[in-house]
Design a protein around this motif. Sequence first.
Motif, PDB file in Angstrom:
ATOM      1  N   THR A   1       6.230  -0.948  -1.975  1.00 18.68           N
ATOM      2  CA  THR A   1       6.600  -1.687  -3.187  1.00 18.68           C
ATOM      3  C   THR A   1       5.732  -1.300  -4.380  1.00 18.68           C
ATOM      4  O   THR A   1       5.839  -1.899  -5.453  1.00 18.68           O
ATOM      5  CB  THR A   1       6.483  -3.203  -2.946  1.00 18.68           C
ATOM      6  N   LEU A   2       4.824  -0.326  -4.171  1.00 21.18           N
ATOM      7  CA  LEU A   2       4.003   0.139  -5.287  1.00 21.18           C
ATOM      8  C   LEU A   2       4.881   0.857  -6.308  1.00 21.18           C
ATOM      9  O   LEU A   2       5.589   1.812  -5.985  1.00 21.18           O
ATOM     10  CB  LEU A   2       2.917   1.105  -4.798  1.00 21.18           C
ATOM     11  N   ALA A   3       4.826   0.369  -7.553  1.00 22.23           N
ATOM     12  CA  ALA A   3       5.637   0.982  -8.609  1.00 22.23           C
ATOM     13  C   ALA A   3       4.734   1.409  -9.755  1.00 22.23           C
ATOM     14  O   ALA A   3       3.893   0.634 -10.218  1.00 22.23           O
ATOM     15  CB  ALA A   3       6.691  -0.009  -9.098  1.00 22.23           C
ATOM     16  N   THR A   4       4.884   2.626 -10.228  1.00 25.86           N
ATOM     17  CA  THR A   4       4.109   3.124 -11.373  1.00 25.86           C
ATOM     18  C   THR A   4       4.840   2.749 -12.650  1.00 25.86           C
ATOM     19  O   THR A   4       6.003   3.120 -12.847  1.00 25.86           O
ATOM     20  CB  THR A   4       3.921   4.633 -11.277  1.00 25.86           C
ATOM     21  N   VAL A   5       4.121   2.003 -13.488  1.00 23.88           N
ATOM     22  CA  VAL A   5       4.731   1.491 -14.722  1.00 23.88           C
ATOM     23  C   VAL A   5       3.862   1.908 -15.899  1.00 23.88           C
ATOM     24  O   VAL A   5       2.627   1.934 -15.806  1.00 23.88           O
ATOM     25  CB  VAL A   5       4.858  -0.047 -14.661  1.00 23.88           C
ATOM     26  N   SER A   6       4.502   2.196 -17.004  1.00 22.85           N
ATOM     27  CA  SER A   6       3.781   2.547 -18.235  1.00 22.85           C
ATOM     28  C   SER A   6       4.133   1.531 -19.311  1.00 22.85           C
ATOM     29  O   SER A   6       5.309   1.402 -19.676  1.00 22.85           O
ATOM     30  CB  SER A   6       4.133   3.969 -18.697  1.00 22.85           C
ATOM     31  N   ARG A   7       3.096   0.802 -19.772  1.00 23.99           N
ATOM     32  CA  ARG A   7       3.296  -0.193 -20.820  1.00 23.99           C
ATOM     33  C   ARG A   7       2.176  -0.077 -21.855  1.00 23.99           C
ATOM     34  O   ARG A   7       0.987  -0.109 -21.499  1.00 23.99           O
ATOM     35  CB  ARG A   7       3.312  -1.614 -20.227  1.00 23.99           C
ATOM     36  N   GLY A   8       2.558   0.067 -23.126  1.00 28.53           N
ATOM     37  CA  GLY A   8       1.574   0.108 -24.191  1.00 28.53           C
ATOM     38  C   GLY A   8       0.584   1.251 -24.047  1.00 28.53           C
ATOM     39  O   GLY A   8      -0.595   1.100 -24.390  1.00 28.53           O
TER      40      GLY A   8
ATOM     41  N   LEU B   1       0.801  -1.212   0.000  1.00 30.74           N
ATOM     42  CA  LEU B   1       0.000   0.000   0.000  1.00 30.74           C
ATOM     43  C   LEU B   1       0.837   1.266   0.000  1.00 30.74           C
ATOM     44  O   LEU B   1       0.304   2.365  -0.094  1.00 30.74           O
ATOM     45  CB  LEU B   1      -0.937   0.004   1.215  1.00 30.74           C
ATOM     46  N   LEU B   2       2.147   1.132   0.134  1.00 36.38           N
ATOM     47  CA  LEU B   2       3.033   2.287   0.129  1.00 36.38           C
ATOM     48  C   LEU B   2       3.724   2.397  -1.223  1.00 36.38           C
ATOM     49  O   LEU B   2       4.033   1.379  -1.866  1.00 36.38           O
ATOM     50  CB  LEU B   2       4.085   2.173   1.227  1.00 36.38           C
ATOM     51  N   ALA B   3       3.981   3.631  -1.623  1.00 31.64           N
ATOM     52  CA  ALA B   3       4.693   3.844  -2.874  1.00 31.64           C
ATOM     53  C   ALA B   3       6.087   3.249  -2.790  1.00 31.64           C
ATOM     54  O   ALA B   3       6.695   3.184  -1.720  1.00 31.64           O
ATOM     55  CB  ALA B   3       4.775   5.337  -3.178  1.00 31.64           C
ATOM     56  N   GLN B   4       6.556   2.819  -3.927  1.00 33.19           N
ATOM     57  CA  GLN B   4       7.862   2.175  -3.958  1.00 33.19           C
ATOM     58  C   GLN B   4       8.948   3.103  -3.411  1.00 33.19           C
ATOM     59  O   GLN B   4       9.045   4.261  -3.805  1.00 33.19           O
ATOM     60  CB  GLN B   4       8.205   1.761  -5.391  1.00 33.19           C
ATOM     61  N   GLY B   5       9.752   2.571  -2.468  1.00 34.55           N
ATOM     62  CA  GLY B   5      10.822   3.343  -1.859  1.00 34.55           C
ATOM     63  C   GLY B   5      10.416   4.099  -0.617  1.00 34.55           C
ATOM     64  O   GLY B   5      11.274   4.536   0.166  1.00 34.55           O
TER      65      GLY B   5
END
Length: 336
Positions: free
Chosen positions: A227-234, A174-178
Amino acid sequence: MDQERAFPTSRKFLYLVGALAVLFTMTISIWFYRSIQPKEVHFVINGETKVIKTKAKTVGDLLKEQSIQLTDYDQLSPPSEQKIQAGLEVNFEEKWQVAIDIGKDEKKVVTGKKVVGDILKEQNIALGSADKVNPGLDNEISDNSKISITKVEQKVVESEETIPFREVKRSDLLLAQGQEKVVQDGVNGKAVLRYQVVYENGEEVSRTLVDTQVVQPMQEKIIKIGTLATVSRGGTDFTARKVIENVVLTAYGPGGNSHTASGSKPNSGQTIAADPDVIPLGTWVYIEGYGFKRVEDTGGAIKGNKLDLYFDNDQDAKDFGVRRASKVYVIGSSHP
């Protein structure tokens, strides 16, 4: 007439003087003869008695005759100047000085004993069960030797010591990555440690831990790591709760099964099987190179970091074989 009477009287006197002279000479001769004859004495040397005949005039002469040199520590009775008489008992006991180091103290003693153990017993020096003696108790020593005694003492010593708290980091979906969040402060604990301590001459030479009793438990410091990671794919942005690397990919087909472990019908291009202990059923993932998938099934051979992709055709699944994805992003229950 008077002259005739005087002559015999004078002669008798001469006879008497001559007899006395002979008797005196014989007495002197007998005395001299006896004085030069060896006399029998009882000589006791270090407790052993022997009968000897000697021409020595004094006890001192007797010692010289026996090649014995009297030292300041030896004991002699009667004294050296005592004249020798027949039947005299002479006692001689050889003595010497020995230094004894007891711990940090030194004492010098005079003894006639040669064995270390006998000397200590004579001096009423008691040893502890762990004490060290050099030379050993059964060894013999000589004049001006030294006996070293190391006093050894053993004690159980208690020491209160701090138990430093540990820092534990845990992943938080539930926490942002890092991002980090302290959810529990760390508290040092306390313990009583018991040591077996050995002292030699009052100085510590060894310490061995024999027991530990925790009187106040340590409390861990717990830190949650996002461990929440924002990822951009497609062209789609999504948040990954977890990233799994080097995942093994396999494939399976219908094989006569019409429903998945979650109860839904399998959908080619979407349905995958996973280990529910790693990725729970109903979770959407993004597999690098294969797009978005949903965990809808499980399998006996699917354990750990392994995913099984569903195909409508068994041959397509067979042709897929075994592959490896560099990364799998675990998203959650909702499709991005």
